[in-house]
Design a protein around this motif. Structure first.
Motif, PDB file in Angstrom:
ATOM      1  N   VAL A 177       4.199   5.810  13.708  1.00  0.00           N
ATOM      2  CA  VAL A 177       4.320   5.445  12.524  1.00  0.00           C
ATOM      3  C   VAL A 177       3.928   6.900  11.523  1.00  0.00           C
ATOM      4  CG1 VAL A 177       2.963   2.992  12.196  1.00  0.00           C
ATOM      5  CG2 VAL A 177       1.355   5.323  12.090  1.00  0.00           C
ATOM      6  N   SER A 178       4.997   7.025  10.206  1.00  0.00           N
ATOM      7  CA  SER A 178       4.542   8.013   9.038  1.00  0.00           C
ATOM      8  C   SER A 178       4.054   7.302   7.725  1.00  0.00           C
ATOM      9  CB  SER A 178       5.345   9.448   9.160  1.00  0.00           C
ATOM     10  OG  SER A 178       6.390   8.503   9.033  1.00  0.00           O
ATOM     11  N   ASP A 179       4.243   8.197   6.809  1.00  0.00           N
ATOM     12  CA  ASP A 179       4.065   7.438   6.062  1.00  0.00           C
ATOM     13  C   ASP A 179       5.032   6.643   5.342  1.00  0.00           C
ATOM     14  OD1 ASP A 179       1.250   8.259   5.292  1.00  0.00           O
ATOM     15  OD2 ASP A 179       2.198  10.185   3.747  1.00  0.00           O
ATOM     16  N   SER A 180       6.501   6.979   5.660  1.00  0.00           N
ATOM     17  CA  SER A 180       7.427   6.488   5.350  1.00  0.00           C
ATOM     18  C   SER A 180       8.453   5.370   6.527  1.00  0.00           C
ATOM     19  CB  SER A 180       9.068   8.073   5.216  1.00  0.00           C
ATOM     20  OG  SER A 180       9.181   8.754   5.930  1.00  0.00           O
ATOM     21  N   SER A 181       8.060   5.600   7.926  1.00  0.00           N
ATOM     22  CA  SER A 181       8.560   5.195   8.510  1.00  0.00           C
ATOM     23  C   SER A 181       7.658   4.380   9.306  1.00  0.00           C
ATOM     24  CB  SER A 181      10.075   5.547   9.071  1.00  0.00           C
ATOM     25  OG  SER A 181       9.476   7.606  10.238  1.00  0.00           O
ATOM     26  N   PHE A 182       8.053   3.946  10.590  1.00  0.00           N
ATOM     27  CA  PHE A 182       7.382   2.967  11.737  1.00  0.00           C
ATOM     28  C   PHE A 182       8.077   2.958  12.919  1.00  0.00           C
ATOM     29  CE2 PHE A 182       8.064  -0.995   9.677  1.00  0.00           C
ATOM     30  CZ  PHE A 182       9.231  -2.004  10.800  1.00  0.00           C
ATOM     31  N   ARG A 183       7.661   3.100  13.875  1.00  0.00           N
ATOM     32  CA  ARG A 183       8.339   2.499  15.381  1.00  0.00           C
ATOM     33  C   ARG A 183       7.216   1.822  16.141  1.00  0.00           C
ATOM     34  NH1 ARG A 183      10.559   5.729  20.699  1.00  0.00           N
ATOM     35  NH2 ARG A 183      12.297   4.729  21.639  1.00  0.00           N
ATOM     36  N   SER A 185      11.106  -0.258  28.010  1.00  0.00           N
ATOM     37  CA  SER A 185      11.087  -0.466  27.346  1.00  0.00           C
ATOM     38  C   SER A 185      12.021  -1.200  26.178  1.00  0.00           C
ATOM     39  CB  SER A 185      10.474   0.860  26.917  1.00  0.00           C
ATOM     40  OG  SER A 185      11.437   2.203  26.141  1.00  0.00           O
ATOM     41  N   LEU A 186      11.226  -1.621  24.970  1.00  0.00           N
ATOM     42  CA  LEU A 186      11.532  -2.435  23.840  1.00  0.00           C
ATOM     43  C   LEU A 186      11.119  -2.083  22.176  1.00  0.00           C
ATOM     44  CD1 LEU A 186      11.667  -4.789  26.021  1.00  0.00           C
ATOM     45  CD2 LEU A 186      12.757  -5.728  24.544  1.00  0.00           C
ATOM     46  N   SER A 187      11.800  -1.282  21.561  1.00  0.00           N
ATOM     47  CA  SER A 187      11.112  -0.935  20.189  1.00  0.00           C
ATOM     48  C   SER A 187      11.563  -1.594  19.336  1.00  0.00           C
ATOM     49  CB  SER A 187      11.136   0.690  20.139  1.00  0.00           C
ATOM     50  OG  SER A 187      12.296   0.715  20.214  1.00  0.00           O
ATOM     51  N   VAL A 188      10.946  -1.101  17.944  1.00  0.00           N
ATOM     52  CA  VAL A 188      11.905  -2.172  16.234  1.00  0.00           C
ATOM     53  C   VAL A 188      11.214  -1.149  15.779  1.00  0.00           C
ATOM     54  CG1 VAL A 188       9.314  -3.358  16.392  1.00  0.00           C
ATOM     55  CG2 VAL A 188      11.346  -4.165  15.298  1.00  0.00           C
ATOM     56  N   ASP A 189      11.655  -1.296  14.293  1.00  0.00           N
ATOM     57  CA  ASP A 189      11.478  -0.067  13.397  1.00  0.00           C
ATOM     58  C   ASP A 189      11.560  -1.116  12.488  1.00  0.00           C
ATOM     59  OD1 ASP A 189      13.863  -0.050  12.989  1.00  0.00           O
ATOM     60  OD2 ASP A 189      14.703   2.074  13.910  1.00  0.00           O
ATOM     61  N   GLN A 190      11.837   0.194  10.710  1.00  0.00           N
ATOM     62  CA  GLN A 190      11.444  -0.417   9.900  1.00  0.00           C
ATOM     63  C   GLN A 190      12.798  -1.480   9.784  1.00  0.00           C
ATOM     64  OE1 GLN A 190      10.953   2.311  10.093  1.00  0.00           O
ATOM     65  NE2 GLN A 190      12.456   3.378   8.887  1.00  0.00           N
ATOM     66  N   ARG A 191      13.622  -1.403  10.759  1.00  0.00           N
ATOM     67  CA  ARG A 191      14.936  -2.260  10.365  1.00  0.00           C
ATOM     68  C   ARG A 191      14.995  -3.386  10.395  1.00  0.00           C
ATOM     69  NH1 ARG A 191      18.937   2.497  12.495  1.00  0.00           N
ATOM     70  NH2 ARG A 191      17.222   1.860  14.122  1.00  0.00           N
ATOM     71  N   MET A 192      14.006  -3.300  11.420  1.00  0.00           N
ATOM     72  CA  MET A 192      13.975  -4.789  11.720  1.00  0.00           C
ATOM     73  C   MET A 192      14.537  -5.143  13.211  1.00  0.00           C
ATOM     74  SD  MET A 192      11.046  -6.048  10.889  1.00  0.00           S
ATOM     75  CE  MET A 192      10.931  -8.168  10.809  1.00  0.00           C
ATOM     76  N   GLU A 193      15.282  -4.581  14.010  1.00  0.00           N
ATOM     77  CA  GLU A 193      16.414  -4.321  15.423  1.00  0.00           C
ATOM     78  C   GLU A 193      15.763  -4.221  16.654  1.00  0.00           C
ATOM     79  OE1 GLU A 193      19.791  -1.767  14.241  1.00  0.00           O
ATOM     80  OE2 GLU A 193      19.748  -2.672  12.705  1.00  0.00           O
ATOM     81  N   VAL A 194      15.744  -4.956  17.574  1.00  0.00           N
ATOM     82  CA  VAL A 194      14.677  -4.838  18.551  1.00  0.00           C
ATOM     83  C   VAL A 194      15.740  -3.827  19.293  1.00  0.00           C
ATOM     84  CG1 VAL A 194      13.818  -5.513  20.796  1.00  0.00           C
ATOM     85  CG2 VAL A 194      13.390  -6.427  18.246  1.00  0.00           C
ATOM     86  N   GLN A 195      15.448  -2.538  20.265  1.00  0.00           N
ATOM     87  CA  GLN A 195      16.524  -1.857  20.773  1.00  0.00           C
ATOM     88  C   GLN A 195      15.777  -2.024  22.181  1.00  0.00           C
ATOM     89  OE1 GLN A 195      18.505  -0.122  19.254  1.00  0.00           O
ATOM     90  NE2 GLN A 195      18.726  -1.116  17.614  1.00  0.00           N
ATOM     91  N   GLN A 196      16.355  -1.808  22.979  1.00  0.00           N
ATOM     92  CA  GLN A 196      16.035  -2.353  24.880  1.00  0.00           C
ATOM     93  C   GLN A 196      16.512  -0.423  25.236  1.00  0.00           C
ATOM     94  OE1 GLN A 196      16.241  -6.223  25.773  1.00  0.00           O
ATOM     95  NE2 GLN A 196      17.923  -5.261  27.867  1.00  0.00           N
ATOM     96  N   GLU A 197      15.413  -0.301  26.084  1.00  0.00           N
ATOM     97  CA  GLU A 197      15.847   0.556  26.648  1.00  0.00           C
ATOM     98  C   GLU A 197      15.929   0.170  28.398  1.00  0.00           C
ATOM     99  OE1 GLU A 197      13.775   5.222  28.263  1.00  0.00           O
ATOM    100  OE2 GLU A 197      13.555   4.534  26.204  1.00  0.00           O
ATOM    101  N   ASN A 217       0.918  -1.246   0.096  1.00  0.00           N
ATOM    102  CA  ASN A 217       0.259  -0.081   0.270  1.00  0.00           C
ATOM    103  C   ASN A 217       0.972   1.070   0.486  1.00  0.00           C
ATOM    104  OD1 ASN A 217      -2.550  -0.743  -0.075  1.00  0.00           O
ATOM    105  ND2 ASN A 217      -1.856  -2.417   1.603  1.00  0.00           N
ATOM    106  N   GLY A 218       2.312   1.306  -0.058  1.00  0.00           N
ATOM    107  CA  GLY A 218       2.588   2.417   0.148  1.00  0.00           C
ATOM    108  C   GLY A 218       3.176   3.000   1.701  1.00  0.00           C
ATOM    109  N   LYS A 219       2.474   2.678   2.493  1.00  0.00           N
ATOM    110  CA  LYS A 219       2.651   3.469   3.644  1.00  0.00           C
ATOM    111  C   LYS A 219       2.268   2.734   4.895  1.00  0.00           C
ATOM    112  CE  LYS A 219      -2.933   4.376   3.845  1.00  0.00           C
ATOM    113  NZ  LYS A 219      -3.104   5.141   4.556  1.00  0.00           N
ATOM    114  N   TYR A 220       2.837   3.232   6.031  1.00  0.00           N
ATOM    115  CA  TYR A 220       2.779   2.515   7.580  1.00  0.00           C
ATOM    116  C   TYR A 220       1.600   3.087   7.827  1.00  0.00           C
ATOM    117  CZ  TYR A 220       7.772   1.198   6.441  1.00  0.00           C
ATOM    118  OH  TYR A 220       8.774   0.955   5.874  1.00  0.00           O
ATOM    119  N   VAL A 221       0.513   1.887   8.684  1.00  0.00           N
ATOM    120  CA  VAL A 221      -0.319   2.192   9.311  1.00  0.00           C
ATOM    121  C   VAL A 221       0.086   1.729  10.619  1.00  0.00           C
ATOM    122  CG1 VAL A 221      -1.378   2.177   7.242  1.00  0.00           C
ATOM    123  CG2 VAL A 221      -1.552   0.084   8.939  1.00  0.00           C
ATOM    124  N   SER A 222      -1.341   2.173  11.573  1.00  0.00           N
ATOM    125  CA  SER A 222      -1.521   1.529  13.086  1.00  0.00           C
ATOM    126  C   SER A 222      -1.756   1.215  12.898  1.00  0.00           C
ATOM    127  CB  SER A 222      -2.975   2.851  13.822  1.00  0.00           C
ATOM    128  OG  SER A 222      -3.613   2.051  13.264  1.00  0.00           O
TER     129      SER A 222
END
Length: 129
Positions: free
Chosen positions: A94-100, A116-128, A63-68
């Protein structure tokens, strides 16, 4: 004599294997907590984040964009129905070009669990912490 040597060798090899196994299992445990339920929850949260991120990437490819998260569910891209696991709650930025995708812990700091833990479009899980 050779049977005794073989038996002693077998005992040594099993001992070394057990030592390596124990060292590997210690590496899996979460730093600061020895609670097996918390460890399982944390592993599950990491897996959930990767599943959600993959759903985001698949949806964006079509679809060319990221969504909730709710939009992913309503479109059928995400079959996971819950927004939490254990003390962690999931949310999406989310935005049209990235997500977290963020998993935030609702637990005391003294628990040793990551804040917290997070992941973005690079598929790398980050830990805080």
């Amino acid at each position: 004599m050779s049977r005794a040597f073989g038996f002693i060798t077998l005992i040594i090899v099993v001992g070394i294997g057990a030592y390596i196994y124990m060292r590997q299992t210690q590496g899996v445990m979460t730093a600061g907590t020895s609670d097996p339920i918390a460890t399982v929850d944390l592993a599950g949260v990491r897996q959930d984040l990767l599943v959600i991120a993959q759903a985001e990437r698949s949806y964006a490819a079509l679809n060319g964009k990221y969504v909730s998260l709710d939009d992913l569910r309503s479109q059928g891209s995400l079959t996971m129905t819950r927004n939490n696991r254990g003390p962690y709650t999931y949310s999406a930025e989310v935005s049209d070009s990235s997500f977290r995708i963020v998993a935030t812990c609702n637990c005391p700091v003294s628990s040793g669990m990551p804040k917290s833990l997070s992941v973005d479009q690079r598929m790398e899980v980050q830990q805080e912490r």
